[in-house]
Enzyme design. Structure first.
Site, PDB file in Angstrom:
ATOM      1  N   HIS A 231       0.870  -1.170  -0.081  1.00 19.39           N
ATOM      2  CA  HIS A 231       0.064   0.140  -0.018  1.00 19.39           C
ATOM      3  C   HIS A 231       0.957   1.532  -0.026  1.00 19.39           C
ATOM      4  O   HIS A 231       0.842   1.985   1.040  1.00 19.39           O
ATOM      5  CB  HIS A 231      -1.168   0.111   1.138  1.00 19.39           C
ATOM      6  CG  HIS A 231      -1.964  -1.063   0.943  1.00 19.39           C
ATOM      7  ND1 HIS A 231      -2.153  -2.285   1.729  1.00 19.39           N
ATOM      8  CD2 HIS A 231      -3.173  -0.948   0.455  1.00 19.39           C
ATOM      9  CE1 HIS A 231      -3.337  -2.913   1.155  1.00 19.39           C
ATOM     10  NE2 HIS A 231      -3.853  -1.936   0.467  1.00 19.39           N
TER      11      HIS A 231
ATOM     12  N   ASP B 103      -5.731   5.380  -0.787  1.00 14.26           N
ATOM     13  CA  ASP B 103      -5.103   4.770   0.193  1.00 14.26           C
ATOM     14  C   ASP B 103      -4.084   5.520   0.777  1.00 14.26           C
ATOM     15  O   ASP B 103      -3.141   5.216   1.475  1.00 14.26           O
ATOM     16  CB  ASP B 103      -4.280   3.253  -0.252  1.00 14.26           C
ATOM     17  CG  ASP B 103      -5.304   2.116  -0.467  1.00 14.26           C
ATOM     18  OD1 ASP B 103      -6.293   2.016   0.226  1.00 14.26           O
ATOM     19  OD2 ASP B 103      -5.089   1.381  -1.393  1.00 14.26           O
TER      20      ASP B 103
HETATM   21  P1  AMP Z   1      -7.031  -1.642  -0.963  1.00  9.44           P
HETATM   22  O1  AMP Z   1      -6.699  -2.135   0.511  1.00  9.44           O
HETATM   23  O2  AMP Z   1      -7.824  -0.424  -0.840  1.00  9.44           O
HETATM   24  O3  AMP Z   1      -5.854  -1.779  -1.747  1.00  9.44           O
HETATM   25  O4  AMP Z   1      -7.959  -2.939  -1.381  1.00  9.44           O
HETATM   26  C1  AMP Z   1      -7.879  -4.194  -1.861  1.00  9.44           C
HETATM   27  C2  AMP Z   1      -7.801  -5.174  -1.148  1.00  9.44           C
HETATM   28  O5  AMP Z   1      -7.917  -6.339  -1.756  1.00  9.44           O
HETATM   29  C3  AMP Z   1      -6.422  -5.363  -0.215  1.00  9.44           C
HETATM   30  O6  AMP Z   1      -6.407  -4.706   0.815  1.00  9.44           O
HETATM   31  C4  AMP Z   1      -6.640  -6.801  -0.007  1.00  9.44           C
HETATM   32  O7  AMP Z   1      -7.353  -6.905   1.179  1.00  9.44           O
HETATM   33  C5  AMP Z   1      -7.361  -7.227  -1.112  1.00  9.44           C
HETATM   34  N1  AMP Z   1      -6.146  -7.852  -2.177  1.00  9.44           N
HETATM   35  C6  AMP Z   1      -5.752  -7.319  -3.095  1.00  9.44           C
HETATM   36  N2  AMP Z   1      -4.882  -8.170  -3.887  1.00  9.44           N
HETATM   37  C7  AMP Z   1      -5.104  -9.351  -3.201  1.00  9.44           C
HETATM   38  C8  AMP Z   1      -4.482 -10.695  -3.365  1.00  9.44           C
HETATM   39  N3  AMP Z   1      -3.431 -10.684  -4.126  1.00  9.44           N
HETATM   40  N4  AMP Z   1      -4.688 -11.727  -2.567  1.00  9.44           N
HETATM   41  C9  AMP Z   1      -5.435 -11.386  -1.517  1.00  9.44           C
HETATM   42  N5  AMP Z   1      -6.230 -10.173  -1.232  1.00  9.44           N
HETATM   43  C10 AMP Z   1      -5.820  -9.142  -2.171  1.00  9.44           C
HETATM   44 ZN    ZN Z   2      -5.893   0.291  -2.792  1.00 12.58          ZN
END
Ligand code: AMP
Ligand code: ZN
Length: 639
Positions: free
Chosen positions: A339, A380
């Protein structure tokens, strides 16, 4: 990792990024000059002729496309000859510290058929009018270019006959009815603008339009025609004309982009990487390298500029640069493996893909596009590298502040708007009160909707809306779903990109697991570095989260953009895709509008790789277990 301000720009050159075509000014000038005949076969490159008005204030360009001539008037910054704007504007912002913004305008003032009449004499002559029959039985279909010409001719004729008192009420009525139907068939927004303008075609004299405009015209229209696959002897369809008119919106935006770009310098490597900005599997890691760790600043600036937001909302370029630098810093605050500023840049680029490659940008207003891009950039901001669950379970200050609800998302928005309140970073300073309110509401809605706990509800709501006979999709809901999908889109990108993202996210999750262990908290899912099934978790994430999300998002886009497409082809490079034969250009009338879905193949490839990996992992685990369970080999006996 990230350097701020001017220091970063030392040794760089001013970069103006084209739309990815790579067609240079020189090439276009050459094209224009080497085609003095004026006409062109359908499907060939458009022809532009450049002119300067007698006063020298506004510059004009005649673009010949699909047998039509488009007169495009470019006005200099604040010039007397500037084309009329859509709405009265507030006073200009104070000049930015590093120069006066060069802002002009660009308007398509007239479309005329170069196939049917001479460019310099669009008004029918008496002779032509004398030959006209007012019979309404054998007129062309109202949504064809021929109909436009016929209707215009008839109106002229009727006027003349009315003056002479030589016309029957019935003939008048029938012809007016026909003309009205033709007008109704014309795409209202853009043709209204055309109709408002004077016929300036005959005034044009040869000279230049700004080179950046030429660059855009060449890149966009050439690319468009290269994929159009139209037969050279086919008559131009009205839709293609409407599309070209509609592209005028983009002409405006791009013109603004180019003038503002002069104010921020892009290192050459950044310019090079940004040439692939329109691709689905854009390599944001390469941008990171080229941008010396500051991808968000360049990408954010480029996008806001490319969509004309800097010009439209009078964002002082230095303020935008400070804003983006501070946002980028906030992303680097906790040194998160996933992030961080790179993730923000990745999401913003993916949103850009959705806006420009599906045609979504044509459905949204400027303010909605502005809000969507900014929401992607900040979504984020100041992420702590830990999940909402961790904040709640550890009772963090942020969780206390936001009462355990969408803790991180609330923080991202709040902190970003707090930053915007800082004079140095106030990119919204020239928005009206109403615009500001609308912008803020949109950004809040969109970023809150990136909270994963809202995921299933969001999908369910959209799915049930789309089952209605005539669904009305809310702009904010649509943009929110797009942002959410882009946020979780890396498993739908090329394997090397997806794999890298996954490893970064797992690193971050494992670091959280380490903290949880220290605090005596139970491990959050995927956070225990010794007990996480990576491949399986990815297969699940793809099958249950990403694939359904992309599916609903695509259905929604096809639903909202279909009607737009049926009146004009939308999207800079959009073509309908045949349902039965993906990749084949569909027959416009017989096939439902489809967007391109490059993610489908990527998802399937990635899933396959993870499945192979999962099988290997399972084998390795079984072997390890067997070894652990098998009795130890007897110790060698001493003789
Ligand atoms: P954000 O935190 O706003 O980026 O939301 C995306 C969310 O999707 C992440 O925080 C993770 O919980 C989930 N996520 C994204 N990529 C993956 C991945 N490869 N495996 C599992 N969860 C994921
Ligand atoms: Zn995000």
């Amino acid at each position: 990792m990230m350097r701020r301000g001017k220091a970063l720009l030392e040794g760089s050159r001013q970069g103006s990024v084209d739309g990815g075509s790579g067609v240079s000014d020189k090439e276009l000038v050459h094209k224009c000059h080497s085609d003095p005949g004026g006409g062109r076969a359908l499907g060939a490159a458009p022809r532009t002729v450049r002119h300067r008005s007698a006063s020298g204030a506004a510059r004009k360009c005649v673009l010949t496309l699909d047998g039509y001539s488009y007169v495009i008037v470019a006005s200099p910054p604040g010039g007397a000859g500037a084309p009329r704007e859509e709405a009265p504007r507030p006073p200009p912002p104070p000049a930015p510290r590093n120069g006066t913004p060069k802002q002009g305008g660009l308007t398509i003032v007239r479309r005329s058929s170069s196939r049917h009449k001479s460019e310099s004499c669009p008004t029918p002559t008496d002779e032509q009018l004398d030959q006209l029959s007012l019979d309404t039985d054998h007129l062309p279909a109202v949504d064809t270019p021929d109909a436009c010409d016929k209707a215009a001719l008839r109106l002229r004729y009727l006027l003349r006959q009315l003056n002479r008192g030589e016309i029957s009420a019935e003939t008048l009525q029938k012809n007016l009815q026909y003309a009205a139907r033709v007008l109704e068939a014309v795409y209202i927004d853009e043709t209204k603008r055309l109709a408002d303008e004077d016929d300036e075609l005959s005034e044009v004299q040869p000279d230049a339009v700004p080179p950046e405009v030429r660059e855009w015209l060449a890149s966009t229209f050439t690319r468009q025609l290269a994929t159009a696959k139209r037969k050279s002897d086919e008559k131009p369809k009205f839709r293609s004309v409407a599309h070209a008119i509609r592209a005028g919106i983009f002409v405006d935006r791009i013109y603004r982009r180019v003038t503002s770009t002069a104010l921020m310098q892009f290192p050459q490597d950044v310019v090079r990487v940004l040439k692939t900005l329109d691709e689905w599997s854009f390599d944001v890691f390469a941008l990171f390298e080229a941008a010396a760790g500051a991808p968000l600043k360049y990408l954010g600036y480029e996008l806001l500029n490319r969509y004309g937001m800097i010009h439209k909302f009078k964002v002082p370029p230095t303020i935008l640069e400070s804003f983006l630098s501070r946002i980028e810093e906030g992303y680097c605050k906790f040194n998160n493996p996933y992030h961080n500023n790179l993730h923000a840049a990745d999401v913003a680029q993916t949103v850009h893909y959705m806006l420009c490659q599906t045609g979504l940008m044509n459905w949204l207003s400027d303010l909605e596009i502005f809000a969507t891009l900014v929401a992607a950039v900040i979504h984020d901001f100041e992420h702590t590298g830990t999940t909402n669950n961790f904040h709640v379970m550890s009772g963090s200050d942020t969780a206390l502040l936001y009462n355990d609800r969408a803790v991180l998302e609330n923080h991202h928005i709040s902190a970003a708007f707090r930053l915007i309140k800082d004079e140095e970073c106030n990119i919204l300073q020239n928005l009206s009160r109403d615009e500001f309110r609308e912008f803020r509401t949109l950004v809040i809605d969109m970023v809150l909707a990136t909270d994963m706990s809202f995921h299933f509800q969001q999908l369910k709501n959209m799915r049930s809306l789309l089952t209605l006979a005539e669904p009305t999709v809310d702009k904010s809901k649509a943009a929110s779903l797009v942002l959410h999908c882009c946020d979780i889109s890396h498993p739908a990108k090329r394997w090397d990109l997806h794999h890298r993202w996954t490893m970064s996210l797992l690193d971050e999750f494992f670091l959280q697991g380490d903290k949880e262990r220290e605090l005596g908290l139970p491990f959050s899912p995927l956070c225990d570095r010794n007990n996480t099934l990576v491949a399986e978790s990815q297969i699940g994430f793809i099958e249950f989260i990403v694939e359904p999300s992309m599916g609903v998002c695509a259905d929604m886009l096809e639903c909202i953009l279909g009607p737009l497409h049926s009146s004009s082809k939308t999207g800079a490079s959009q073509e309908p895709i045949s349902e039965d034969a993906p990749g084949k250009i569909a027959n416009e009338t017989s096939t439902k509008f489809k967007i391109r879905k490059p993610w489908v193949a990527c998802l399937s490839d990635n899933k396959k790789i993870w499945k192979e990996q999962a099988a290997k992992d399972a084998e390795a685990r079984a072997k390890a277990e067997e070894e652990a369970n098998s009795p130890p080999a007897p110790a060698p006996t001493e003789e």
